[in-house]
Design a protein around this motif. Structure first.
Motif, PDB file in Angstrom:
ATOM      1  N   SER A 190      -4.340   0.355  -5.316  1.00  0.00           N
ATOM      2  CA  SER A 190      -4.508   0.292  -3.858  1.00  0.00           C
ATOM      3  C   SER A 190      -5.742  -0.493  -3.452  1.00  0.00           C
ATOM      4  O   SER A 190      -5.684  -1.307  -2.517  1.00  0.00           O
ATOM      5  CB  SER A 190      -4.591   1.707  -3.267  1.00  0.00           C
ATOM      6  OG  SER A 190      -3.405   2.423  -3.499  1.00  0.00           O
ATOM      7  N   ILE A 216      -2.699   8.460   3.784  1.00  0.00           N
ATOM      8  CA  ILE A 216      -2.736   7.062   4.214  1.00  0.00           C
ATOM      9  C   ILE A 216      -2.472   6.924   5.713  1.00  0.00           C
ATOM     10  O   ILE A 216      -2.886   5.949   6.324  1.00  0.00           O
ATOM     11  CB  ILE A 216      -1.712   6.221   3.418  1.00  0.00           C
ATOM     12  CG1 ILE A 216      -1.898   4.726   3.700  1.00  0.00           C
ATOM     13  CG2 ILE A 216      -0.292   6.653   3.726  1.00  0.00           C
ATOM     14  CD1 ILE A 216      -1.031   3.834   2.819  1.00  0.00           C
ATOM     15  N   ALA A 226      -8.349   5.107   0.164  1.00  0.00           N
ATOM     16  CA  ALA A 226      -8.165   4.527  -1.169  1.00  0.00           C
ATOM     17  C   ALA A 226      -9.311   4.870  -2.108  1.00  0.00           C
ATOM     18  O   ALA A 226      -9.193   4.684  -3.321  1.00  0.00           O
ATOM     19  CB  ALA A 226      -8.011   3.015  -1.068  1.00  0.00           C
ATOM     20  N   ARG A 263      -4.937   4.816  -7.186  1.00  0.00           N
ATOM     21  CA  ARG A 263      -5.417   4.072  -6.026  1.00  0.00           C
ATOM     22  C   ARG A 263      -6.542   3.114  -6.424  1.00  0.00           C
ATOM     23  O   ARG A 263      -6.646   2.004  -5.891  1.00  0.00           O
ATOM     24  CB  ARG A 263      -5.900   5.043  -4.952  1.00  0.00           C
ATOM     25  CG  ARG A 263      -4.783   5.775  -4.224  1.00  0.00           C
ATOM     26  CD  ARG A 263      -5.355   6.806  -3.280  1.00  0.00           C
ATOM     27  NE  ARG A 263      -4.321   7.393  -2.416  1.00  0.00           N
ATOM     28  CZ  ARG A 263      -4.559   8.366  -1.538  1.00  0.00           C
ATOM     29  NH1 ARG A 263      -5.786   8.868  -1.422  1.00  0.00           N
ATOM     30  NH2 ARG A 263      -3.577   8.835  -0.795  1.00  0.00           N
ATOM     31  N   VAL A 283       2.498   2.084  -3.415  1.00  0.00           N
ATOM     32  CA  VAL A 283       1.609   2.814  -4.328  1.00  0.00           C
ATOM     33  C   VAL A 283       1.596   4.293  -3.977  1.00  0.00           C
ATOM     34  O   VAL A 283       1.613   5.158  -4.860  1.00  0.00           O
ATOM     35  CB  VAL A 283       0.184   2.227  -4.274  1.00  0.00           C
ATOM     36  CG1 VAL A 283      -0.755   3.022  -5.182  1.00  0.00           C
ATOM     37  CG2 VAL A 283       0.195   0.760  -4.678  1.00  0.00           C
ATOM     38  N   GLU A 284       1.575   4.609  -2.666  1.00  0.00           N
ATOM     39  CA  GLU A 284       1.581   6.006  -2.248  1.00  0.00           C
ATOM     40  C   GLU A 284       2.858   6.718  -2.667  1.00  0.00           C
ATOM     41  O   GLU A 284       2.837   7.877  -3.091  1.00  0.00           O
ATOM     42  CB  GLU A 284       1.405   6.101  -0.728  1.00  0.00           C
ATOM     43  CG  GLU A 284       0.051   5.644  -0.238  1.00  0.00           C
ATOM     44  CD  GLU A 284      -1.078   6.375  -0.925  1.00  0.00           C
ATOM     45  OE1 GLU A 284      -1.171   7.606  -0.778  1.00  0.00           O
ATOM     46  OE2 GLU A 284      -1.862   5.712  -1.635  1.00  0.00           O
ATOM     47  N   LEU A 294       0.835  -1.203   0.000  1.00  0.00           N
ATOM     48  CA  LEU A 294       0.000   0.000   0.000  1.00  0.00           C
ATOM     49  C   LEU A 294       0.870   1.253   0.000  1.00  0.00           C
ATOM     50  O   LEU A 294       0.583   2.227  -0.714  1.00  0.00           O
ATOM     51  CB  LEU A 294      -0.924  -0.003   1.222  1.00  0.00           C
ATOM     52  CG  LEU A 294      -1.911  -1.164   1.345  1.00  0.00           C
ATOM     53  CD1 LEU A 294      -2.699  -1.039   2.643  1.00  0.00           C
ATOM     54  CD2 LEU A 294      -2.847  -1.207   0.153  1.00  0.00           C
TER      55      LEU A 294
END
Length: 507
Positions: free
Chosen positions: A382, A429, A422, A378, A362-363, A359
């Motif tokens: 995500s 996050i 997400a 996302r 991806v951020e 996760l």
């Protein structure tokens, strides 16, 4: 017949004894299972306390902690090289190690040229005239420690012989009724105390070394007056903060002097932080309160409706019943699995950390994207990872009371809050931004120890809010505060936004 009855009775007794023994065995098995769970829990706690006492204090080695060792190592290497250069003859001296290229000094610093010219412009060999063909320039960083001087404000007075009147330029207004300290001195005191966490007695000592009497009682009086003068800027930052649709919140304990009992009592510094992904200038606001009661958060955020990123502290729950959307912090969830993995090398915790790291990957990939681009990223990356993680956690059956059970239930109980980010492109996050904003204050507590009163705590919250927001916006706090103190006495309230320590919007 009697023999059959006797055998039947014996069989019934044996069956009853067997059932009783089975029940006893079941109870003992349950007791053994509970004891095993308790042993596992205690082993986890013991391992955690050992790590807290003897090991790393966080999931990663803190950059500042790492620098402590790096600085010592660099100093040791330099010292050894210097000793070798002195003790080893030049013809046998080892080849110096290649030095890392140093970055250029900042271009905004004032430059003063020191010209090292020849005493004579004639050649030592033939007495011919030397001609300049270039120059070699090296730069050294220089510093001038706190240097006190006196500004003499002279107001010439003029008289009109004809109408016998006196005329002079009006005195420059001051933010406080004191001609002893210029805005520069006032800014230096505030920044030193509330940003660099230097107690006033140290500032008094620094002034004494320069032959300047600057009693801490006088500085305390100035700070008290400045807190009142700067209150409108604080209030406006609070208004600007509550105009945003999503916020971070957290709190940290501080000690407050309790004169009646001759000791200190616990108070709290509540922190509210803007969302960096929203694209607005960052703001952090501190709110000093005498307890951790949730009513303080409810009072501060009165009438505000939006998404609030918090930990699982019960004090915020009333806000969520009043229409505020709850958002959970994945850093807190990760920390619980990290503790379990670090302490017991738990394979399930290791798998959880791997899934959570996806996760965060991806951020990191979407950090520089626009809100819409991040939302699409996302949605594609995500959300599938998040759904798989939550389903995997739902299928786990950890024994109640264990560390794994607490870590899993922390996420299970707040699935919607953990999933909310997400679904958007602008929600964060985790709650790390507000924790990072609190960290300097937590470090400063080791110097100032406690607040002298509730009013002193509220004043500290005002000044730390202004200076903390300046740092977040890349505004040099000392220069900003000096400029504000010069302008504030005559500045119209309708233009107060121009004094706030916020970076200008990107056009």
């Amino acid at each position: 017949m009697a023999q059959v009855i006797s055998q039947t009775q014996q069989l019934a007794q044996q069956t009853q004894q067997l059932q009783h023994q089975t029940q006893q065995l079941s109870c003992k098995e349950q007791l053994l299972h509970l004891q095993e769970l308790k042993i596992q829990k205690l082993a986890h706690e013991l391992a955690r306390y050992k790590r807290l006492k003897f090991g790393s204090k966080s999931e990663t080695f803190d950059a500042e902690q790492r620098q402590l060792f790096e600085e010592d190592t660099t100093q040791d290497i330099a010292a050894v090289e210097t000793e070798l250069a002195v003790e080893v003859p030049s013809e046998t001296a080892p080849t110096p190690r290649p030095r890392q290229k140093r970055p250029a000094l900042p271009v905004h610093l004032e430059r003063t040229d020191a010209i090292h010219d020849l005493a004579s412009c004639t050649c030592d060999q033939c007495d011919g005239q030397l001609v300049k063909i270039g120059e070699d320039v090296t730069e050294q960083l220089d510093v001038e420690p706190a240097r006190f001087s006196v500004i003499r404000h002279v107001y010439p007075q003029y008289a009109c012989r004809q109408c016998e009147t006196l005329t002079a330029e009006p005195a420059i207004p001051s933010v406080i009724d004191s001609w002893l300290a210029s805005p520069s001195v006032l800014a230096w005191i505030v920044v030193s105390k509330y940003l660099d966490h230097l107690p006033l007695y140290r500032l008094e000592s620094m002034a004494e070394r320069n032959g300047v009497p600057l009693p801490r009682s006088t500085m305390s009086e100035w700070i008290g007056r400045l807190g009142v003068s700067l209150q409108p800027l604080y209030d406006r930052l609070v208004e600007r903060l509550k105009q945003q649709a999503s916020l971070h919140a957290d709190e940290t304990p501080v000690q407050q002097l309790d004169p009646g009992k001759g000791k200190t009592k616990r108070a709290y510094l509540w922190a509210y932080r803007s969302n960096d992904l929203a694209g607005t200038a960052p703001i952090v606001v501190f709110d000093y309160q005498t307890s951790r009661s949730g009513q303080h958060a409810a009072a501060f955020l009165a009438d505000w409706k939006g998404t609030l990123m918090v930990d699982d502290y019960a004090g915020y729950k009333a806000l969520f019943r009043e229409g505020v959307a709850e958002q959970a912090c994945w850093a807190h969830a990760r920390r619980k699995f990290y503790d379990l993995h670090k302490d017991l090398n738990h394979p399930v915790a290791a798998e959880a950390l791997t899934r959570i790291s996806r996760l965060y990957a991806v951020e990191a990939e979407g950090r520089e994207l626009t809100i819409e681009e991040r939302r699409l990223l996302r949605q594609q990356r995500s959300q599938p990872e998040l759904e798989a993680l939550l389903k995997w956690l739902a299928d786990l059956t950890p024994a109640p009371g264990t560390g794994l059970y607490r870590a899993v239930e922390y996420v299970r109980r707040r699935e919607a809050a953990f999933s909310r980010y997400a679904e958007t492109g602008d929600l964060p996050i985790d709650n790390n931004p507000v924790e990072n904003a609190i960290r300097p204050v937590a470090l400063g507590k080791k110097n100032w120890l406690f607040a002298g009163s509730e009013r002193a705590g509220r004043r500290a919250a005002v000044l730390q809010t202004l200076l903390g927001t300046a740092r977040l916006n890349g505004v040099e706090p000392m220069a900003w505060l000096k400029d504000v103190l010069e302008k504030l006495p005559t500045w119209p309230n309708s233009r107060i936004d121009e004094l706030l320590p916020l970076r200008p919007p990107v056009s």
